[in-house]
Design an enzyme around this catalytic site. Structure first.
Site, PDB file in Angstrom:
ATOM      1  N   SER A  54      59.560   3.978  45.385  1.00  5.75           N
ATOM      2  CA  SER A  54      59.525   5.085  46.340  1.00  5.75           C
ATOM      3  C   SER A  54      59.053   6.356  45.659  1.00  5.75           C
ATOM      4  O   SER A  54      59.608   6.777  44.647  1.00  5.75           O
ATOM      5  CB  SER A  54      60.926   5.304  46.939  1.00  5.75           C
ATOM      6  OG  SER A  54      60.877   6.219  48.013  1.00  5.75           O
ATOM      7  N   SER A  62      58.268   5.922  50.669  1.00  9.88           N
ATOM      8  CA  SER A  62      58.257   7.220  49.993  1.00  9.88           C
ATOM      9  C   SER A  62      58.703   8.315  50.948  1.00  9.88           C
ATOM     10  O   SER A  62      58.868   8.079  52.146  1.00  9.88           O
ATOM     11  CB  SER A  62      56.837   7.547  49.485  1.00  9.88           C
ATOM     12  OG  SER A  62      56.385   6.615  48.541  1.00  9.88           O
ATOM     13  N   ASP A  82      59.232   9.954  45.841  1.00  7.34           N
ATOM     14  CA  ASP A  82      60.057  10.974  46.493  1.00  7.34           C
ATOM     15  C   ASP A  82      59.803  12.316  45.816  1.00  7.34           C
ATOM     16  O   ASP A  82      60.243  12.534  44.681  1.00  7.34           O
ATOM     17  CB  ASP A  82      61.537  10.603  46.392  1.00  7.34           C
ATOM     18  CG  ASP A  82      61.828   9.226  46.979  1.00  7.34           C
ATOM     19  OD1 ASP A  82      61.050   8.789  47.847  1.00  7.34           O
ATOM     20  OD2 ASP A  82      62.813   8.599  46.567  1.00  7.34           O
TER      21      ASP A  82
END
Length: 335
Positions: A256, A218, A258
């Protein structure tokens, strides 16, 4: 044209912004290692609850466990430090930050409203024995009280202690850019918690292909500026962080988380306004300087990610796992 960086080339070049870290590292046995921490970003030097800052967030990919972003999205304000830690420590960091803010503001929850605490996270369980939940509320308080102006520590520090980026040691990275406007400069600063990517995905260096057992990871991207912007415009800045992230080679993977958070400390919204009206001064969206601010966000995000690698050190974590320092030198034209 690449923009010039600020004095420290980090987020504290934005006047009033402070950053604090608490780092925990202890090898317990052959299996378990505490390798984690907390990072606090304070948007300005005044009481953060009394003097709220315009803010916005943008979820690039939503595989994350943040706290407080619903109210930021609804009201366009931040009223606490922005806290970063590992995935399983959002709770204790929120608790510690709440305790700090209650001590600073006896009116919260009594004669006035509640408070919205903002906490972001990345998963550091490749190196950190995250199940042991080593972070406690007092670590959040310590990170806040230790926050200072720059230059700040970067790399395997604070919340970044156990993070991995492009297969190498990542963590905290920061950068800034100056935006010329009339007879002065505005400053845009970015701080990242980098924990994503595989070696072969990096666009800024020809890394050899590496191990494939690392999780998707991340990134948390915190954007600060002293340019007079309000929440909708800050949302536009947060979106531009995606371009800076992509420049490094991120594919914004399925697993991930983000997330970008942007704030402006140019103007404050007082908690206890007596009048029913308030007013902003803000840059017009169609003014040419807005595009330079967008450029500053993109450049600072890209550079902050690379700085998180440049400043990190080889780190041994749980199960004897070792993540090496990236073979990068700060001579690659990266501001």
């Amino acid at each position: 044209m690449t923009l010039s960086s600020g004095k420290n080339n980090d987020i504290t070049d934005v006047p009033g912004v402070r950053v604090g870290h608490v780092t925990l590292y202890k090898k317990l046995n052959e299996q378990d290692t505490i390798c984690t921490g907390v990072t606090a970003i304070l948007p300005h030097e005044n009481n953060l609850f009394t003097y709220k800052t315009p803010a916005a967030s943008h979820v690039i990919n939503g595989f994350g466990k943040t706290a407080g972003l619903i109210q930021v999205k609804e009201l366009g304000l931040i009223e606490s430090p922005i806290m970063l830690t590992n995935t399983f420590s959002v709770g204790p960091v929120l608790q510690g930050t709440l305790t700090y803010m209650l001590d600073e503001n006896p009116d919260i929850g009594d004669s006035t409203s509640s408070i919205n605490i903002v906490v972001g996270e990345c998963n550091d369980s490749y190196l950190n024995s995250m199940r042991l939940q080593a972070i406690e509320p007092h670590h959040a308080i310590q990170a806040i009280t230790q926050a200072t102006t720059g230059p700040i520590e970067q790399g395997a520090i604070g919340a970044g202690k156990g993070m991995v980026c492009f297969g190498y040691k990542g963590g905290i990275g920061s950068a800034s850019r100056l935006v010329p406007f009339e007879d002065k400069n505005y400053t845009v600063g970015v701080l990242v918690l980098s924990n994503f990517g595989k070696k072969e995905q990096a666009l800024f260096e020809n890394f050899p292909h590496g191990q494939n057992d690392l999780p998707d990871g991340s990134i948390m991207i915190i954007i600060g500026t002293d340019a007079p912007l309000y929440d909708r415009q800050l949302k536009r800045l947060a979106k531009r962080a995606t371009a800076g992230l992509a420049r490094t080679g991120s594919i914004i993977a399925n697993g991930s988380g983000d997330i970008a958070i942007a704030f402006s400390n140019a103007q404050h919204i007082h908690h206890s306004k007596e009048t029913p009206f308030d007013s902003y001064t803000f840059i017009r969206d169609d003014h040419p300087v807005m595009e330079v601010i967008f450029q500053a966000v993109i450049e600072s995000t890209e550079s902050a990610i690379i700085h998180s690698l440049i400043h990190a050190e080889t780190t041994e974590g749980r199960k004897g796992r070792v993540i090496e320092k990236a073979p990068l030198q700060n001579d690659k034209g990266v501001q």
